[in-house]
Scaffold this active site. Structure first.
Site, PDB file in Angstrom:
ATOM      1  N   SER A  53      59.023  38.173  82.292  1.00  0.00           N
ATOM      2  CA  SER A  53      58.985  39.050  83.463  1.00  0.00           C
ATOM      3  C   SER A  53      57.551  39.402  83.854  1.00  0.00           C
ATOM      4  O   SER A  53      56.758  38.515  84.101  1.00  0.00           O
ATOM      5  CB  SER A  53      59.828  40.297  83.177  1.00  0.00           C
ATOM      6  OG  SER A  53      60.049  40.980  84.368  1.00  0.00           O
ATOM      7  N   ASP A  71      56.604  39.990  91.114  1.00  0.00           N
ATOM      8  CA  ASP A  71      56.273  39.815  89.690  1.00  0.00           C
ATOM      9  C   ASP A  71      56.560  38.356  89.278  1.00  0.00           C
ATOM     10  O   ASP A  71      57.155  37.595  90.049  1.00  0.00           O
ATOM     11  CB  ASP A  71      56.996  40.869  88.824  1.00  0.00           C
ATOM     12  CG  ASP A  71      58.407  40.477  88.442  1.00  0.00           C
ATOM     13  OD1 ASP A  71      59.091  39.849  89.270  1.00  0.00           O
ATOM     14  OD2 ASP A  71      58.835  40.814  87.322  1.00  0.00           O
ATOM     15  N   ASP A 130      58.595  36.604  87.507  1.00  0.00           N
ATOM     16  CA  ASP A 130      59.912  35.957  87.570  1.00  0.00           C
ATOM     17  C   ASP A 130      60.700  36.404  88.799  1.00  0.00           C
ATOM     18  O   ASP A 130      61.906  36.165  88.906  1.00  0.00           O
ATOM     19  CB  ASP A 130      60.715  36.134  86.276  1.00  0.00           C
ATOM     20  CG  ASP A 130      61.199  37.547  86.048  1.00  0.00           C
ATOM     21  OD1 ASP A 130      60.498  38.485  86.454  1.00  0.00           O
ATOM     22  OD2 ASP A 130      62.287  37.721  85.463  1.00  0.00           O
ATOM     23  N   ASP A 134      61.942  39.051  90.270  1.00  0.00           N
ATOM     24  CA  ASP A 134      63.065  39.973  90.446  1.00  0.00           C
ATOM     25  C   ASP A 134      62.582  41.323  90.958  1.00  0.00           C
ATOM     26  O   ASP A 134      63.386  42.156  91.369  1.00  0.00           O
ATOM     27  CB  ASP A 134      63.906  40.117  89.164  1.00  0.00           C
ATOM     28  CG  ASP A 134      63.101  40.530  87.947  1.00  0.00           C
ATOM     29  OD1 ASP A 134      61.873  40.700  88.072  1.00  0.00           O
ATOM     30  OD2 ASP A 134      63.697  40.673  86.863  1.00  0.00           O
TER      31      ASP A 134
HETATM   32 MG    MG Z   1      60.658  40.608  86.358  1.00  0.00          MG
END
Ligand code: MG
Length: 474
Positions: A122, A266, A268, A270
Site C-alpha cells: 500500500s 497511493d 496501490d 486505493d
Molecule cells: Mg493503499
C-alpha cells in the site's frame, strides 16, 4: 522506527516474526486482517511469502486465483514465488500484472475466481512489500477467514499436488481496460458533461500502480492531463502516503500548469487525496466527503464510514435525512457493514471511497471520477466546493504509555468521561457537541493514538492535547 505508517496498519490481529534489520532496529512482520507486510531482506522473506501463499492456496482448495501487484521493485520476485506456490497447490492463477489493488478485487468477480492476492505494501515506503488476500466475493478476507489462513500458515497445514494435478497460470492484460470501463459507466457519472468541460488535471501516482490507470481514465473523460511520477517503476519520487506534507510537488505542478485540480494516488491506488486549484491540499478526509455529498445529492440511501472518519459525512447524511453508521477501522469492516445495511456509499477518511455499484473496496479511480463529477455539477472551483461543505479539521497524535496496559488506560479515560456520549466499538470514541476524540491502542508499540476533530485546527489541537495530558497523568 521503520515499522509504522498510519491507519491501514492499525488493525493487527497478531504479530509474527521479530528480527533485527541491518541498522539493528527491530523490524516486524505485520499480520493484519488485510494480509501480511514486511521489509524485504529482513521480515518478508521467500520462506514467509511461500508459507502464507501455500496456506491461501489450500484455503481456496486449489481453485482459481487472481494475482496482481503494485509497481514495487520487489514485486517480480514475490510474484514468481506466489505463482509457483499456487501452481504447486493446484491453483489456476490468472496474472493481471501491475494493477491497483481494487483492480484485483474487480477481477475476482469478473473471472468468478475463488480468491485473489494483491502483492503490495500500500502506502508504505519502498523497502516494504506484502500480500493482501481476497475471497471469492472480491472483498478482503473477513477477520475470521484471515485468521483461518494465518493459522494454516503457522501450522503448515497446506498440501502440494502431484505432477498430474498441478495448477496452471495464464496472463490477462485486459484488467485495467475493464476497470476503466466500469468507472466510466458509473450511474452518477455524466461522461458527456465531463468530456465537454475538459478539466485540466495534474495527477501524481508516485511511480505506483495508479500510473497505469488514472491518466488513461482522465483521458477517456477528455481531461487535459499532466501526469507526474507516472512511470510505474516502484522507485517512489517522494514518500508515497498521500498526506498533505508529501504533496508539494503536486501542488507546485497544479499552480505552474494553472490546472483545475490535482490528484495524489497511493502506490496501490486505493487511496486518493486532492489538491485544489491553488495547489493547496484539501486534506485527505475531503475525498470521501465530496463523494458522499455527490451521491446523496442524487439518491437517498445509507452511508457507512469508519470510526476515525470526519464528521462532515455525518452532517451531510443528516442534511439529506439519510441513515449514517460507523464501523471499526479497516476496509473489510466498512465493506461488511455496508453489505449489512445495503449502503449506497461509504469508505474511510484516508482517501478511500467505496462505491458498491462498482465493488465493495476502496478505489482511487472511482474517487477521481466522482470528484470530477461533483466539480462539473458545482460549477465553481474545487476550493469553493470544499468551502461549501461542512468544515472540520482532524489532528492525529500519539502518546507514550510505557509501563501501562493500554486497556487500563482506555478504561480509565472512558470512566472519567462517562457523562459524555462514548462508543467502544473500536477503542474509545467520545463525541462532543461539535467535536470528537478517538483513542486507539497499538498492538505493536506502547502508545495510544489520539485522533481529534473539531471545526478549527486550534480546537482540534487543544482537544487532542487535553486527552494526551489526561493519559500522561495516569
Ligand atoms: Mg493503499
Amino acid at each position: 522506527m521503520a515499522c509504522f505508517f498510519a491507519a491501514e496498519l492499525l488493525n493487527f490481529l497478531a504479530l509474527a516474526t521479530l528480527q533485527l534489520d541491518q541498522g539493528g532496529i527491530v523490524s516486524q512482520l505485520m499480520v493484519s486482517i488485510s494480509g501480511i507486510r514486511g521489509e524485504i531482506g529482513s521480515t518478508l522473506t521467500p520462506e514467509v511469502i511461500h508459507k502464507y501463499t501455500a496456506a491461501f492456496g489450500s484455503y481456496v482448495k486449489g481453485g482459481k486465483v487472481i494475482l496482481g501487484r503494485d509497481s514495487r521493485v520487489s514485486g517480480p520476485f514475490i510474484s514468481n514465488i506466489v505463482k509457483g506456490t499456487l501452481v504447486a497447490s493446484g491453483c489456476h492463477v490468472i496474472d493481471i500484472g501491475i494493477v491497483p489493488t481494487p483492480t484485483v478485487q474487480l477481477e475476482v468477480e469478473y473471472h468468478n475466481a475463488d480468491g485473489g492476492i494483491a502483492i503490495t505494501a500500500s502506502h508504505n515506503p519502498i523497502q516494504w512489500n506484502g500480500l493482501k488476500f481476497m475471497g471469492s466475493n472480491g472483498r478482503f478476507l473477513a477477520p475470521e477467514e484471515a485468521d483461518k489462513v494465518f493459522e494454516m500458515a503457522d501450522k503448515s497445514e497446506f498440501n502440494y499436488n502431484k505432477w498430474s494435478d498441478l495448477g496452471r497460470e495464464h496472463l490477462d492484460a485486459e484488467a485495467i481496460a475493464r476497470h476503466i470501463d466500469k468507472v466510466l459507466n458509473i450511474n452518477y457519472v455524466d461522461k458527456e458533461a465531463l468530456q465537454k468541460r475538459r478539466f485540466k488535471v495534474v495527477v501524481d501516482t508516485v511511480n505506483g500502480a495508479g500510473g497505469v490507470i488514472i491518466p488513461e481514465l482522465l483521458k477517456a473523460l477528455n481531461c487535459e492531463v499532466v501526469a507526474i511520477n507516472q512511470e510505474p517503476t516502484g522507485k517512489f519520487a517522494h514518500t508515497p502516503e498521500p498526506l498533505a506534507e508529501n504533496l508539494k510537488q503536486l501542488g507546485d505542478a497544479v499552480c505552474s500548469n494553472k490546472a483545475d485540480i490535482g490528484f495524489a494516488i497511493d502506490p496501490d491506488a486505493d487511496r486518493c487525496a486532492i489538491v485544489d486549484n491553488q495547489g493547496v491540499p484539501l486534506g485527505e478526509e475531503y475525498t470521501l466527503v465530496i463523494a458522499v455529498n455527490l451521491i446523496l445529492m442524487k439518491k437517498m440511501g445509507r452511508v457507512v464510514v469508519n470510526m476515525s472518519t470526519s464528521r462532515a459525512s455525518e452532517d451531510i447524511a443528516r442534511y439529506y435525512n439519510c441513515m449514517f453508521m460507523r464501523s471499526k477501522v479497516g476496509e473489510i469492516n466498512v465493506a461488511e457493514k455496508m453489505v449489512e445495511l445495503d449502503a449506497i456509499i461509504g469508505g474511510e477518511g484516508n482517501g478511500g471511497v467505496i462505491l458498491p455499484e462498482v465493488h465493495l473496496g476502496r478505489d482511487a479511480p472511482v474517487a477521481v471520477a466522482l470528484t470530477l463529477q461533483h466539480l462539473v455539477e458545482f460549477g465553481g472551483t474545487i476550493r469553493e466546493l470544499r468551502d461549501s461543505l461542512p468544515q472540520y479539521v482532524m489532528v492525529k497524535q500519539k502518546v507514550n504509555i510505557e509501563g501501562l496496559h493500554p486497556d487500563n488506560v482506555l478504561k480509565a479515560i472512558s470512566e472519567k468521561h462517562k457523562a459524555q456520549k462514548i462508543n467502544f466499538l473500536d477503542g474509545v470514541k467520545i463525541d462532543f457537541e461539535d467535536s470528537w476524540v478517538h483513542l486507539r491502542k497499538s498492538n505493536t508499540e506502547p502508545i495510544i493514538r489520539v485522533i481529534s476533530e473539531a471545526p478549527t485546527e486550534t480546537e482540534a489541537q487543544e482537544l487532542g492535547a487535553q486527552f494526551m495530558k489526561e493519559i500522561s497523568n495516569l
